[in-house]
Design an enzyme around this catalytic site. Sequence first.
Site, PDB file in Angstrom:
ATOM      1  N   ASP A  23     -53.234  39.309  64.881  1.00 19.34           N
ATOM      2  CA  ASP A  23     -53.364  38.612  63.455  1.00 19.34           C
ATOM      3  C   ASP A  23     -53.897  39.577  62.607  1.00 19.34           C
ATOM      4  O   ASP A  23     -55.228  40.150  62.992  1.00 19.34           O
ATOM      5  CB  ASP A  23     -54.135  37.339  63.326  1.00 19.34           C
ATOM      6  CG  ASP A  23     -53.887  36.866  62.140  1.00 19.34           C
ATOM      7  OD1 ASP A  23     -53.257  37.257  61.294  1.00 19.34           O
ATOM      8  OD2 ASP A  23     -54.667  35.756  61.751  1.00 19.34           O
ATOM      9  N   ASN A  25     -54.258  39.006  58.983  1.00 17.82           N
ATOM     10  CA  ASN A  25     -54.792  38.605  57.577  1.00 17.82           C
ATOM     11  C   ASN A  25     -55.334  37.089  57.889  1.00 17.82           C
ATOM     12  O   ASN A  25     -55.475  36.351  56.834  1.00 17.82           O
ATOM     13  CB  ASN A  25     -53.398  38.386  56.739  1.00 17.82           C
ATOM     14  CG  ASN A  25     -52.263  37.549  57.330  1.00 17.82           C
ATOM     15  OD1 ASN A  25     -52.502  37.023  58.473  1.00 17.82           O
ATOM     16  ND2 ASN A  25     -51.254  37.287  56.867  1.00 17.82           N
ATOM     17  N   ASP A  31     -48.874  39.332  63.548  1.00 21.40           N
ATOM     18  CA  ASP A  31     -47.861  39.638  62.478  1.00 21.40           C
ATOM     19  C   ASP A  31     -47.673  41.224  62.730  1.00 21.40           C
ATOM     20  O   ASP A  31     -48.286  41.846  63.753  1.00 21.40           O
ATOM     21  CB  ASP A  31     -48.482  39.596  61.111  1.00 21.40           C
ATOM     22  CG  ASP A  31     -50.159  39.720  60.975  1.00 21.40           C
ATOM     23  OD1 ASP A  31     -50.570  41.026  61.540  1.00 21.40           O
ATOM     24  OD2 ASP A  31     -50.832  39.170  60.406  1.00 21.40           O
ATOM     25  N   ASP A 201     -30.306  37.684  73.632  1.00 21.21           N
ATOM     26  CA  ASP A 201     -30.674  36.453  73.756  1.00 21.21           C
ATOM     27  C   ASP A 201     -29.544  35.524  74.204  1.00 21.21           C
ATOM     28  O   ASP A 201     -28.642  35.455  73.575  1.00 21.21           O
ATOM     29  CB  ASP A 201     -31.230  35.564  72.429  1.00 21.21           C
ATOM     30  CG  ASP A 201     -31.921  34.445  72.746  1.00 21.21           C
ATOM     31  OD1 ASP A 201     -32.992  34.526  73.541  1.00 21.21           O
ATOM     32  OD2 ASP A 201     -31.457  33.243  72.221  1.00 21.21           O
ATOM     33  N   GLU A 259     -30.005  38.856  78.246  1.00 22.35           N
ATOM     34  CA  GLU A 259     -30.503  37.835  78.771  1.00 22.35           C
ATOM     35  C   GLU A 259     -29.452  36.845  79.454  1.00 22.35           C
ATOM     36  O   GLU A 259     -28.777  36.370  78.486  1.00 22.35           O
ATOM     37  CB  GLU A 259     -31.485  37.145  77.943  1.00 22.35           C
ATOM     38  CG  GLU A 259     -32.242  35.862  78.807  1.00 22.35           C
ATOM     39  CD  GLU A 259     -32.703  34.744  77.802  1.00 22.35           C
ATOM     40  OE1 GLU A 259     -33.640  34.151  78.216  1.00 22.35           O
ATOM     41  OE2 GLU A 259     -32.219  34.467  76.729  1.00 22.35           O
TER      42      GLU A 259
HETATM   43  O1  TEU Z   1     -34.228  31.418  76.406  1.00 20.83           O
HETATM   44  C1  TEU Z   1     -32.926  31.138  76.762  1.00 20.83           C
HETATM   45  C2  TEU Z   1     -33.408  30.177  78.056  1.00 20.83           C
HETATM   46  O2  TEU Z   1     -32.865  29.933  78.901  1.00 20.83           O
HETATM   47  C3  TEU Z   1     -34.744  29.519  77.821  1.00 20.83           C
HETATM   48  O3  TEU Z   1     -34.553  28.690  76.983  1.00 20.83           O
HETATM   49  C4  TEU Z   1     -34.992  29.156  79.114  1.00 20.83           C
HETATM   50  O4  TEU Z   1     -34.087  28.273  79.946  1.00 20.83           O
HETATM   51  C5  TEU Z   1     -36.052  28.072  79.059  1.00 20.83           C
HETATM   52  O5  TEU Z   1     -37.141  28.534  78.189  1.00 20.83           O
HETATM   53  C6  TEU Z   1     -36.599  27.600  80.301  1.00 20.83           C
HETATM   54  O6  TEU Z   1     -38.136  27.036  79.964  1.00 20.83           O
HETATM   55  C7  TEU Z   1     -33.923  32.426  75.064  1.00 20.83           C
HETATM   56  C8  TEU Z   1     -35.106  32.748  74.728  1.00 20.83           C
HETATM   57  O7  TEU Z   1     -35.822  33.531  75.423  1.00 20.83           O
HETATM   58  C9  TEU Z   1     -36.168  31.586  74.172  1.00 20.83           C
HETATM   59  O8  TEU Z   1     -37.436  31.701  73.817  1.00 20.83           O
HETATM   60  C10 TEU Z   1     -35.529  30.668  73.236  1.00 20.83           C
HETATM   61  O9  TEU Z   1     -36.050  29.716  73.081  1.00 20.83           O
HETATM   62  C11 TEU Z   1     -33.929  30.333  73.597  1.00 20.83           C
HETATM   63  O10 TEU Z   1     -33.203  31.465  74.190  1.00 20.83           O
HETATM   64  C12 TEU Z   1     -33.031  30.162  72.711  1.00 20.83           C
HETATM   65  O11 TEU Z   1     -32.784  30.941  71.616  1.00 20.83           O
END
Ligand code: TEU
Length: 564
Positions: A23, A25, A31, A201, A259
């Site tokens: 952080d 600020n 941030d 994601d 992911e």
């Molecule tokens: O994560 C996808 C995901 O599979 C996770 O939600 C996972 O299953 C979960 O955290 C298990 O505890 C991605 C991102 O990395 C996560 O931070 C997001 O919440 C999610 O997508 C939605 O965008």
Amino acid sequence: METARHWWKECVFYQIYPRSFQDSNGDGMGDLRGIIDRIDYLVELGIGAIWLGPVCKSPNDDMGYDISDYQDIMEQFGTMADWEELRDKLHENGIRIMVDLVVNHTSDEHPWFMAARRAKDDPRHDYYIWRPGRDGREPNNWASFFTPSAWEYNEATDEYYLHLFSKKQPDLNWHNPAVRREVYDMMTWWLDKGADGFRMDVINLLCKTPGLPDAAGKEDMNGYVFPSEHIANIDPVHTYLQEMAREVYADKDIFTVGECLFMDTEEGRRYTAGENRELHAVFSFSHIDMDGQLEGKWYYRPWKLPELKARLTRWQDEIGKGWLGLFWSNQDQPRALSRFGVASGPYRMRCAKMLGLVLHNLRGTPFVYQGEELGMVNVPWPSTDQLRDVESLNFAANCRRTGADESFMWDALHRKARDNARTPMPWDASENGGFTTGTPWIMLNPDYPEVNVATAREDPESVFHFYRRLIAMRKEHLMMPYGKFQLIWPEDPDIFAYTKTLGQERWFIAANFTDKTCERPWPDKVGEPAELMLSNICDRNLPALGRLCLRPYEGVIIRCGKKA
Ligand code: TEU
């Protein structure tokens, strides 16, 4: 070498969770300026790129994974000028910047959704996934990741919209070409701005089974079923990703890593090694899912080392010409040491180094999640008031509503709550660990007076300095990214051992995952020990001929036979 050389195979990535890094600020939240102020630290670590968690405008229902404007910065994190300064200073220091691309869903506060929900004939309506109710209830039995049902009712149109995550994260309709165009243009805009890549994601969840049939698995505590078979790797997701690559980055020297949940190795190869390459790499969750049951991650399933080895080995053996992002943890997972190692006692820090040593020599690109290089562990949460994550809070609320056992709930939260990985980076032993002069948005791990950057810097034997050595070694040895992996002793319950081979050179990597000394006959087929390349205990010698003795949590890299 089976694979072409690329910068993104030869460096180590460092994952920054912006909200908890630094952080600047005093508002208690990390941030962009805070990150700028800490670039020296990244340089000292020696990493070649960062994965910057989401920093776009967001109401933060899911900590930035719910985006309301893809082309602006969240006020709490700063301004676009700050982002540009961060980019420039990283680049000046030879560090690339990979940004988080969250396009399976937007925030419900995104202007697209605000228009979409108003009327069925709004041109944006078809940007999302709508269905009429069934018998006065949700259109199907799907559970969401975070809330009971994956559907939310929308009064204005008398329909439900699909949200695989929280109800403030409506899923985009990828079959609509206008949605795809918007996303590709936005991605191009970020590349033009100087981003060096995207972490995508849940990118393999973009398409859902046509007709959205009921899921067949086991009902959860709310009576819904998690639809993994209907949301992952569904056609035509590959076609869309090929289109994305063609439209946005096929001709650019960037890096994309997907992911990908619920993915087997064949799909992994299709994403990363197909004729029309879609992504440069994928994150596999096979070793992560190991300790959860079918009903989901909260239901703990004990595991043993041979299973961990088998899961990682399968990906090493079967990714072929594709590529992997390697990780023990990220912002969604418990701390690696708490999950795969030992979180307290005399061997904690030794074990943290051992885990790093094992991961960094696998074939793929290692990702270090912030704090892992300090040996951070899970948090002894005193009450649910300290938790901040929508997933943890919904889980706790569901447990209480359905009368689940408190001890089940607490065991699950202590083991798996995502908040464990999200506590602030401890920079020193001063108040709030030097993270903020204000009130931190989430508590620090109470061990920060001992486990922090300043302490680690001063101790030549710290996890931090060990990670620096590992990261530096990768710059000298093509073996680390490109050597061919072979598992040794698959059934051994205590030792994780493998060889890497590149040309005439061979390394033998062996790590003791227990708190006892383990001795084994030297595996002759790996060749004779020739040179100790690295060990996590400083008084280590080259093993005597014929046997290998590893102390508790000891890990070694030994070059065998002749050097090329
Ligand atoms: O994560 C996808 C995901 O599979 C996770 O939600 C996972 O299953 C979960 O955290 C298990 O505890 C991605 C991102 O990395 C996560 O931070 C997001 O919440 C999610 O997508 C939605 O965008």
